[in-house]
Design a protein around this motif. Structure first.
Motif, PDB file in Angstrom:
ATOM      1  N   MET A   1       2.407  23.352  61.368  1.00 16.31           N
ATOM      2  CA  MET A   1       3.062  22.301  60.593  1.00 16.31           C
ATOM      3  C   MET A   1       3.957  22.948  59.560  1.00 16.31           C
ATOM      4  O   MET A   1       3.779  24.122  59.190  1.00 16.31           O
ATOM      5  CB  MET A   1       2.011  21.413  59.926  1.00 16.31           C
ATOM      6  CG  MET A   1       2.570  20.240  59.129  1.00 16.31           C
ATOM      7  SD  MET A   1       3.636  19.155  60.077  1.00 16.31           S
ATOM      8  CE  MET A   1       2.415  18.261  61.038  1.00 16.31           C
ATOM      9  N   SER A   2       4.954  22.204  59.085  1.00 16.29           N
ATOM     10  CA  SER A   2       5.819  22.660  58.000  1.00 16.29           C
ATOM     11  C   SER A   2       6.245  21.442  57.194  1.00 16.29           C
ATOM     12  O   SER A   2       5.972  20.301  57.585  1.00 16.29           O
ATOM     13  CB  SER A   2       7.051  23.393  58.555  1.00 16.29           C
ATOM     14  OG  SER A   2       7.818  22.529  59.374  1.00 16.29           O
ATOM     15  N   VAL A   3       6.894  21.666  56.063  1.00 16.65           N
ATOM     16  CA  VAL A   3       7.313  20.560  55.196  1.00 16.65           C
ATOM     17  C   VAL A   3       8.792  20.274  55.381  1.00 16.65           C
ATOM     18  O   VAL A   3       9.532  21.064  55.967  1.00 16.65           O
ATOM     19  CB  VAL A   3       7.012  20.872  53.714  1.00 16.65           C
ATOM     20  CG1 VAL A   3       5.520  20.970  53.488  1.00 16.65           C
ATOM     21  CG2 VAL A   3       7.710  22.149  53.273  1.00 16.65           C
ATOM     22  N   SER A   4       9.234  19.138  54.860  1.00 18.55           N
ATOM     23  CA  SER A   4      10.634  18.727  54.996  1.00 18.55           C
ATOM     24  C   SER A   4      11.046  17.906  53.783  1.00 18.55           C
ATOM     25  O   SER A   4      10.225  17.212  53.182  1.00 18.55           O
ATOM     26  CB  SER A   4      10.817  17.891  56.269  1.00 18.55           C
ATOM     27  OG  SER A   4      12.125  17.352  56.349  1.00 18.55           O
ATOM     28  N   LYS A   5      12.328  17.980  53.444  1.00 14.59           N
ATOM     29  CA  LYS A   5      12.883  17.142  52.369  1.00 14.59           C
ATOM     30  C   LYS A   5      13.393  15.809  52.901  1.00 14.59           C
ATOM     31  O   LYS A   5      13.856  14.968  52.138  1.00 14.59           O
ATOM     32  CB  LYS A   5      14.005  17.892  51.652  1.00 14.59           C
ATOM     33  CG  LYS A   5      13.521  19.099  50.856  1.00 14.59           C
ATOM     34  CD  LYS A   5      14.659  19.741  50.075  1.00 14.59           C
ATOM     35  CE  LYS A   5      14.148  20.916  49.239  1.00 14.59           C
ATOM     36  NZ  LYS A   5      15.229  21.553  48.451  1.00 14.59           N
ATOM     37  N   VAL A   6      13.309  15.654  54.218  1.00 13.37           N
ATOM     38  CA  VAL A   6      13.729  14.413  54.863  1.00 13.37           C
ATOM     39  C   VAL A   6      12.481  13.626  55.262  1.00 13.37           C
ATOM     40  O   VAL A   6      11.500  14.204  55.730  1.00 13.37           O
ATOM     41  CB  VAL A   6      14.587  14.693  56.111  1.00 13.37           C
ATOM     42  CG1 VAL A   6      15.019  13.389  56.774  1.00 13.37           C
ATOM     43  CG2 VAL A   6      15.784  15.551  55.754  1.00 13.37           C
ATOM     44  N   THR A   7      12.519  12.316  55.080  1.00 12.50           N
ATOM     45  CA  THR A   7      11.422  11.450  55.493  1.00 12.50           C
ATOM     46  C   THR A   7      11.982  10.282  56.290  1.00 12.50           C
ATOM     47  O   THR A   7      13.002   9.708  55.905  1.00 12.50           O
ATOM     48  CB  THR A   7      10.651  10.903  54.277  1.00 12.50           C
ATOM     49  OG1 THR A   7      10.185  12.000  53.478  1.00 12.50           O
ATOM     50  CG2 THR A   7       9.464  10.059  54.718  1.00 12.50           C
ATOM     51  N   ILE A   8      11.344   9.969  57.384  1.00 13.87           N
ATOM     52  CA  ILE A   8      11.735   8.787  58.160  1.00 13.87           C
ATOM     53  C   ILE A   8      10.501   7.931  58.371  1.00 13.87           C
ATOM     54  O   ILE A   8       9.437   8.434  58.746  1.00 13.87           O
ATOM     55  CB  ILE A   8      12.400   9.186  59.501  1.00 13.87           C
ATOM     56  CG1 ILE A   8      12.858   7.941  60.255  1.00 13.87           C
ATOM     57  CG2 ILE A   8      11.483  10.048  60.343  1.00 13.87           C
ATOM     58  CD1 ILE A   8      13.794   8.249  61.407  1.00 13.87           C
ATOM     59  N   LYS A   9      10.624   6.636  58.080  1.00 10.53           N
ATOM     60  CA  LYS A   9       9.483   5.731  58.169  1.00 10.53           C
ATOM     61  C   LYS A   9       9.870   4.460  58.914  1.00 10.53           C
ATOM     62  O   LYS A   9      10.983   3.954  58.777  1.00 10.53           O
ATOM     63  CB  LYS A   9       8.954   5.373  56.784  1.00 10.53           C
ATOM     64  CG  LYS A   9       8.263   6.535  56.068  1.00 10.53           C
ATOM     65  CD  LYS A   9       7.652   6.102  54.763  1.00 10.53           C
ATOM     66  CE  LYS A   9       6.924   7.275  54.091  1.00 10.53           C
ATOM     67  NZ  LYS A   9       6.320   6.884  52.807  1.00 10.53           N
ATOM     68  N   ALA A  10       8.927   3.977  59.710  1.00 14.41           N
ATOM     69  CA  ALA A  10       9.074   2.699  60.399  1.00 14.41           C
ATOM     70  C   ALA A  10       7.693   2.088  60.536  1.00 14.41           C
ATOM     71  O   ALA A  10       6.694   2.809  60.643  1.00 14.41           O
ATOM     72  CB  ALA A  10       9.729   2.888  61.765  1.00 14.41           C
ATOM     73  N   VAL A  11       7.616   0.766  60.519  1.00 14.18           N
ATOM     74  CA  VAL A  11       6.339   0.056  60.572  1.00 14.18           C
ATOM     75  C   VAL A  11       6.336  -0.867  61.782  1.00 14.18           C
ATOM     76  O   VAL A  11       7.265  -1.662  61.966  1.00 14.18           O
ATOM     77  CB  VAL A  11       6.101  -0.759  59.287  1.00 14.18           C
ATOM     78  CG1 VAL A  11       4.831  -1.606  59.414  1.00 14.18           C
ATOM     79  CG2 VAL A  11       5.996   0.166  58.079  1.00 14.18           C
ATOM     80  N   VAL A  12       5.290  -0.742  62.596  1.00 14.02           N
ATOM     81  CA  VAL A  12       5.112  -1.636  63.732  1.00 14.02           C
ATOM     82  C   VAL A  12       4.316  -2.844  63.257  1.00 14.02           C
ATOM     83  O   VAL A  12       3.175  -2.707  62.817  1.00 14.02           O
ATOM     84  CB  VAL A  12       4.368  -0.927  64.877  1.00 14.02           C
ATOM     85  CG1 VAL A  12       4.154  -1.886  66.047  1.00 14.02           C
ATOM     86  CG2 VAL A  12       5.133   0.302  65.337  1.00 14.02           C
ATOM     87  N   ASP A  13       4.911  -4.026  63.332  1.00 10.68           N
ATOM     88  CA  ASP A  13       4.258  -5.217  62.805  1.00 10.68           C
ATOM     89  C   ASP A  13       3.863  -6.226  63.876  1.00 10.68           C
ATOM     90  O   ASP A  13       3.310  -7.275  63.575  1.00 10.68           O
ATOM     91  CB  ASP A  13       5.151  -5.903  61.764  1.00 10.68           C
ATOM     92  CG  ASP A  13       6.476  -6.373  62.350  1.00 10.68           C
ATOM     93  OD1 ASP A  13       6.794  -6.004  63.501  1.00 10.68           O
ATOM     94  OD2 ASP A  13       7.208  -7.104  61.645  1.00 10.68           O
TER      95      ASP A  13
END
Length: 1035
Positions: free
Chosen positions: A696-708
Motif C-alpha cells: 500500500m502507499s499514500v496519495s494526495k488525491v482522493t476519489i469517493k462515490a457512494v452506492v445508494d
C-alpha cells in the motif's frame, strides 16, 4: 443511531451519554455493532448446531469467540487447522457498512427512520433484503454482506428513533420486513405528537397521551441544516438536531441511555436485537443453511483460483495445471486443507472467461479437463482481463495462480489490477513459461508490456513471479500445493531491486507448521541460520534445517518439522533483483483495514476504499485472532514496513477489546509498505511475527462515490463521484472499468482546484437480460496532471430485478399420524411419527422454488413443486420431535411451517392382583417341584392411555398367558411350581411407560397338619420416571 464500531467492539469516542449508547461507544452494551454481533453470532451458532444435528455429530464450542465458534462448526468435519480469518473479515465487512450509513446518508430521513419516513425506510429494508437474497443465490457474498450492514442500520434505527417501544410493544414490527403487509396507524403530518420540553433537552413523557393511547406511530424529526418541522411534531433531539430547539422542544431518540429513558433505551436495544435475528432468519431461510454459513464467511479458508492461458502454445502448461488440481483435490479430501471453492478463468485472444465457480471438486476436474490449447496467433494475450475476472469473482484474500507464456495485450488494465489487488488483498503468482520476447503477428513488438509487468503485480500482491521452462514447470507448481491449505500466514516478505547483500531476521513461534521459504531471483546465494546457530546454504538440497528445491528462478526451502522456535536469520547475497517470503500454517493471524474519521451528528470511522491520504497520520483497524480466541494472544506492536526498503514505522496502539486495535501511525513510510505485527502466543508463551502481503502507499488525491441503491436490468444507472486533492489543481484524468463489460459513459477528465474538490457523474447501462443477483465490480481512477499522483475507488454494485411478489408461501399442517413417542429418550428410535402438510404460493405468486426441512432429522417428500398446492410428508423417529418446513418461492420470499410432536402419555399401566390359587408350598425346598400355584391379574393403560404394547415377567420361572393386548383390560395368568415363590409382571405401554406387579407366596413352615398361612397379597406399582425436553413452539 450513531455509527457502529468497525469490529466486534468499536473505537472509544467520548460523546455525551456515557458508555451506554445506541452508538459507537467503546465498551457500551448497546451499539449498532453489539446488537448486530449478538444477533449474527447467535444465528450462526443456530445454523452450525442444526447442521451438526442433521449430520449426527455434536456441536460444542469451547467459548464464545469467533475463533472457537468456527472451530466447533468446521473442526469436527475434518482434521487440520481451522482459521476464523474469513469469518472475522465477513463480520467486519458487515459492521463497517453499518457504520458508514451515518456518514454516507447522514441527512437521509429514510435511512434512519427520522421525520416519520416510514414507507421510505421500509422500502430501503425490503429492497435491500431482495438484493441480499439475489446476491447469495449467485454466490456474490461480499456484495450481500455490504448490503446487509446498511439494511441492519436502518432496521435497528427504527426502534431507537420511533415511539415503537414507547407504545409498549415488546416484539419487533414484523411489517418492516414484510412489504405485503400494510404500515398501520401512522400519525399523519398534521397530527401533533409531542409536548414541549421546557429545558430544551430531553424530557420523560414528552409524547402526547392521545398518541400513546391511540397507538399512533411516529418518529422524531431531525434537522442538520434546518430547524424546520411540521407543527407539534417530536424532534429526534441532541445538539446536532436543529429542530429540537423549535417547539415542541426536546427529543424522543433512544440512542443514548440517559436518566430520563433507561427503561426505553433498554427496551429499544432488546427489540432491535430480536428484529435483527428475525431478518437474519429470513435470509437464512432463502439461502439454506450451507450457503448461509458461506455468506457469513464460515468456510474452509483454502480456495483454488487458476487463470490459464489457452492459446496454442500452452498444451503442456494446461496439462500441468490439470495435474496440480487433481492432486489438490485427491490429496486434501476430507481435511481442513480441502478447498472450499474452485475457480477457473481461461483466457485467449481476443476472448477471455467465463469465470467458472464451483464447490464441487468433480465439476472442477471436468472443467479443467475440457480446456484445450488453440488460437492466439500473435504473442500478447488477454491475461489481465482474465485476472480481473478472477480478482472480482474470488473471495477476498485468495491465492490466484496465472499460467501464461505470453505478455499482456491488455496492459492498460495494469492499474485497475493493482487497485483490485489492494482492495481484495488477494495474492497473485505467475508461472511464466516463455521469454515474452517474441514479436506480434504484425511484426511490431509490444512496447508497453513485458514479463516485468507480471513481476510488478506479483510483488504488489505478495505473490511470486516464477520464470521456468515448460519442461520444469511440474517442479515449480509445488508452491500451489503449499498455499492451497488452511490457516496460511505470512511471517516475512521482502524484496530488493537492485539486489544487495543483506541479512533478514524473522520469528518462528510454536503454533507454526509447514514452514516454507520462497526466494525468487538469479545469481544469488543465501545462508539460513536457526536460533541454535545451525546453518544451511542454498546448495545443500538436504541439510540440517530442511530441504532446498531449485527450479528456474525459484528456490523453495521446506523447513524440517522439528523446527526451533525463536529468531531465525537468512543472509542473502546477489546484485540481481530478488524476493524473499516466509510462510506457514497457524491460526494466529490478523486482518486489517485502513480507516478514516468522519464528523456529523454521529461521528465515527469509515473504511478507506483507495489509498490512504498523504500528509496525515494513517489509521488502521487491526483484528487479531488467537488459537483460543482473542484472549490467547497479546499484541506488542504494529508497524508499517517498506518491502523494498528498511524503514519500519511503529504505530500507537489503542486496545478496543475483543482482539481489536486502533493503530495510528503518525509518519507513514515513503513508497510501498505492508503491515507487520508482533506479539505473544499465550498458549505456548512464544513470541510471534505476522505480516500482511498486499503493498500500500499514500496519495494526495482522493476519489469517493457512494452506492445508494441496486441497478435494474435494462435501465441506466447514474453514479455521482467526487475527486479531491491536497496538491496542485488542474485537469484530472478519469477512467472507469467494470468486470461485466457493461457499457459506461464516463467523463474523460474533471477540473479540480488546488486543495479543492469537484463532482462528476458516470452512467452504467445494464443489459436487459442480466440475471438478478449479478454483482458488478466498478473501479474508478483519478490521475493528477502529469501523472504525478493517482488514486482509485472500488465499488460493488448489484443488479436486482424488480420484485412484484412479496407474499411468502403458506403452509398448513393437514395431519399428524397418531403416535405416542416414548417418554424415555433412550427408546426414541423405535417409534415413528409422520406429518402431512399442504403448501401454496397463492394464485398470484411466483411459485414455490424449493422446499426443505430446516429442523428435524427425518425424510421429507413432496409432490411436484410446479403444482398450485404442494403436498409434503415428513417422516421421523421420535428422536426428532420437531420439524420446520421452509418453502422459498421464486421471488425469494420465505414461508415456514413449524410443528412439534409431544410425548402425551406419561401414565404407566396399572396392575391389580385378582386372585392367587390356594396352595401350601412345602417347607422343604427339595420337594418344591411337586406343588404348584397360580396368580391371576388384570392390567389396563386407562381410557386415555396409548395401550399396552408388551407384557412379560421379570422374576419367576413359570408360564405367563394373557388375553389380547389390544383390549382395554388385559387378563393375565402366571403358573409356577413352588420352586418359584415370587413373580414380577412388567407391562410397557406404547409410550414406553412401565408398570410392574410383584407378588410373593410364602412356604408352609410346619407339618402338613398345620393350618395354611394366609398369603400376603402385595402389588407394588412402580413406574419409571421420564423427563422430556420439548422445544418451545416459535412461529
Amino acid at each position: 443511531m450513531m455509527s457502529p464500531v468497525l469490529g466486534m467492539s468499536f473505537l472509544a469516542l467520548v460523546l455525551s451519554g456515557g458508555a451506554w449508547a445506541f452508538a459507537p461507544i467503546g465498551g457500551g452494551a448497546s451499539t449498532h455493532v453489539s446488537i448486530t454481533e449478538k444477533a449474527v453470532l447467535q444465528k450462526v451458532t443456530e445454523v452450525c448446531r442444526a447442521i451438526a444435528e442433521s449430520e449426527g455429530r455434536d456441536f460444542t464450542p469451547t467459548g464464545n469467540s469467533a475463533e472457537e465458534l468456527v472451530q466447533a462448526c468446521l473442526g469436527p468435519k475434518a482434521t487440520g487447522e481451522v482459521s476464523a480469518a474469513k469469518f472475522k473479515s465477513a463480520l467486519n465487512e458487515i459492521y463497517i457498512q453499518n457504520g458508514q450509513v451515518d456518514r454516507d446518508f447522514v441527512n437521509s430521513p429514510a435511512h434512519h427512520f427520522n421525520s416519520e419516513a416510514f414507507a421510505l425506510g421500509r422500502r430501503l429494508i425490503t429492497d435491500g433484503v431482495a438484493s441480499i437474497k439475489a446476491n447469495i443465490q449467485k454466490e456474490n457474498f461480499l456484495a450481500a454482506r455490504e448490503t446487509l450492514g446498511r439494511v441492519l442500520h436502518t432496521l435497528q434505527d427504527f426502534y431507537s428513533h420511533s415511539n415503537w417501544v414507547d407504545l409498549g410493544y415488546t416484539e419487533p414490527y414484523a411489517n418492516l420486513i414484510r412489504p405485503d403487509l400494510p404500515l398501520e396507524n401512522l400519525a399523519d403530518v398534521k397530527t401533533p405528537t409531542c409536548s414541549d420540553c421546557a429545558n430544551g433537552g430531553f424530557c420523560s413523557n414528552s409524547i402526547l397521551p392521545n398518541i400513546l393511547n391511540e397507538k399512533k406511530l411516529t418518529s422524531g424529526y431531525m434537522g442538520i441544516l434546518s430547524s424546520a418541522k411540521p407543527k407539534g411534531k417530536c424532534s429526534h433531539g441532541g445538539a446536532a438536531d436543529l429542530t429540537s430547539s423549535k417547539a415542541p422542544r426536546g427529543g424522543i431518540s433512544k440512542d443514548e441511555r440517559r436518566s430520563d429513558n433507561v427503561a426505553l433505551h433498554t427496551a429499544a436495544v432488546t427489540v432491535a436485537t430480536t428484529a435483527t435475528l428475525q431478518l437474519l432468519d429470513d435470509i437464512r431461510g432463502a439461502a439454506g443453511d450451507n450457503n448461509y454459513l458461506r455468506f457469513m464467511g464460515v468456510a474452509r479458508s483454502s480456495v483454488v483460483v487458476f487463470v490459464i492461458d489457452t492459446t496454442g502454445s500452452m498444451s503442456d502448461d494446461i496439462l500441468e495445471a490439470k495435474r496440480v488440481v487433481y492432486e489438490i483435490i485427491d490429496s486434501k479430501k476430507g481435511t481442513q486443507d480441502e478447498p472450499s471453492q474452485y475457480i477457473l478463468v481461461p483466457f485467449n485472444d481476443p476472448e477471455f472467461g467465463p469465470l467458472i465457480k464451483t464447490t464441487n471438486p468433480d465439476v472442477m476436474k471436468a472443467e479443467i479437463a475440457n480446456l484445450t490449447a488453440n488460437g492466439g496467433g500473435d504473442l500478447p494475450e488477454m491475461c489481465l482481463s482474465g485476472l480481473q475476472l478472477a480478482l472480482t469473482g474470488a473471495p477476498a484474500s485468495s491465492n490466484i495462480y496465472v499460467f501464461t507464456d505470453a505478455i499482456a495485450k491488455d496492459i492498460e488494465l495494469k492499474e485497475t489490477i493493482v487497485a483490485l489487488i489492494r482492495s481484495t488483498k488477494s495474492t497473485v503468482s505467475f508461472f511464466m513459461t516463455g521469454d515474452g520476447a517474441r514479436r506480434s503477428r504484425r511484426g511490431v513488438e509490444s512496447r508497453a508490456a513485458t514479463f516485468e509487468n507480471y513481476k510488478d503485480l506479483a510483488l504488489a500482491s505478495g505473490g511470486q513471479a516464477i520464470g521456468v521452462t515448460k519442461e520444469n514447470l511440474p517442479q515449480a507448481t509445488d508452491i500451489i500445493i503449499d498455499s492451497s491449505t488452511s490457516a496460511l500466514v505470512t511471517v516475512l516478505q521482502r524484496a530488493r531491486n537492485p539486489g544487495r547483500a543483506e541479512t533478514f531476521s524473522f520469528l518462528l513461534d510454536e503454533s507454526l507448521n509447514n514452514i516454507t521459504i520462497y526466494i525468487t531471483g538469479k545469481s544469488l546465494t543465501f545462508t539460513l541460520k536457526n536460533p541454535a546457530g545451525v546453518t544451511q546454504k542454498q546448495n545443500e538440497a538436504n541439510g540440517k534445517l530442511g530441504t532446498v528445491q531449485t527450479v528456474g528462478n525459484l528456490y523453495r526451502v521446506r523447513l524440517a518439522t522439528d523446527k526451533h522456535t525463536g529468531l531465525w536469520e537468512i543472509s542473502m547475497n546477489s546484485n540481481q533483483p530478488y524476493t524473499l517470503k516466509v510462510t506457514g500454517q497457524s491460526t494466529i493471524a490478523f486482518i486489517y483495514d485502513f480507516v478514516e474519521t468522519f464528523e456529523g451528528p454521529h461521528p465515527g470511522y469509515a473504511l478507506i476504499s483507495g489509498r490512504p491520504k498523504a500528509g496525515m497520520p494513517a489509521m488502521l483497524l487491526v483484528s487479531v485472532l488467537g488459537r483460543k480466541g482473542p484472549a490467547s494472544v497479546k499484541v506488542a506492536n504494529v508497524a508499517l514496513v517498506t518491502v523494498s526498503g528498511s524503514e519500519v514505522v511503529g504505530g500507537a496502539l489503542e486496545d478496543m477489546g475483543n482482539g481489536d486495535f486502533l493503530v495510528t501511525v503518525t509518519k507513514v513510510p515513503a513508497g510501498e509498505f505492508v503491515v507487520l505485527l508482533n506479539g505473544t502466543d499465550v498458549v505456548s508463551s512464544t513470541v510471534f511475527q505476522r505480516q500482511s502481503t498486499t503493498q500500500m502507499s499514500v496519495s494526495k488525491v482522493t476519489i469517493k462515490a457512494v452506492v445508494d441503491r441496486s441497478m435494474e436490468p435494462g435501465k441506466p444507472f447514474t453514479l455521482p463521484f467526487t475527486v479531491m486533492t491536497d496538491a496542485t489543481g488542474g485537469s484530472y484524468k478519469i477512467s472507469a472499468r467494470n468486470d461485466r463489460e457493461f457499457k459506461m459513459n464516463v467523463p474523460g477528465s474533471i477540473a479540480v482546484t488546488t486543495g479543492g474538490n469537484s463532482t462528476g457523474e458516470m452512467t452504467i447501462t445494464v443489459p436487459a437480460n442480466t440475471p438478478s443477483g449479478t454483482d458488478v465490480t466498478l473501479t474508478i481512477e483519478a490521475v493528477a496532471p502529469g501523472a504525478s499522483d493517482s488514486n482509485y475507488a472500488v465499488l460493488r454494485l448489484s443488479v436486482v430485478t424488480k420484485v412484484t411478489d412479496f407474499t411468502p408461501p403458506q403452509c398448513e399442517v393437514v395431519s399428524v399420524s397418531a403416535v405416542d413417542c416414548p417418554a424415555d429418550p433412550a427408546a426414541c428410535s423405535s417409534a415413528f411419527w409422520q406429518l402431512s402438510a399442504n403448501l401454496t404460493d397463492g394464485v398470484n405468486g411466483t411459485g414455490i422454488a424449493s422446499l426443505t426441512n430446516r429442523q428435524g432429522v427425518g425424510n421429507l417428500t413432496h409432490t411436484d413443486l410446479k403444482q398450485m398446492v404442494v403436498a409434503a410428508a415428513f417422516n421421523a423417529s421420535c428422536c426428532s420431535l420437531t420439524v420446520e418446513l421452509v418453502a422459498v418461492d421464486k421471488a425469494m420470499n420465505v414461508g415456514t411451517c413449524l410443528y412439534t410432536t409431544k410425548v402425551t402419555d406419561f401414565t404407566p399401566p396399572q396392575c391389580e392382583v385378582v386372585s392367587v390359587s390356594a396352595v401350601d408350598c412345602p417347607a422343604d425346598p427339595a420337594a418344591c417341584s411337586s406343588a404348584f400355584w397360580q396368580l391371576s391379574a388384570n392390567l389396563t393403560d386407562g381410557v386415555n392411555g396409548t395401550g399396552i404394547a408388551s407384557l412379560t415377567h421379570l422374576q419367576g420361572v413359570g408360564s405367563l398367558t394373557h388375553t389380547d393386548l389390544k383390549q382395554t383390560f388385559v387378563a393375565a395368568a402366571f403358573n409356577a411350581s413352588c420352586c418359584t415363590l415370587t413373580v414380577e409382571l412388567e407391562a410397557v405401554d406404547k409410550a414406553r411407560n412401565v408398570g410392574t406387579c410383584r407378588f410373593s407366596i410364602g412356604r408352609n413352615a410346619g407339618p402338613p397338619s398345620l393350618a395354611l398361612s394366609i398369603p400376603l397379597l402385595v402389588c407394588l406399582l412402580v413406574s419409571a420416571l421420564f423427563t422430556t425436553s420439548l422445544r418451545d413452539l416459535l412461529i
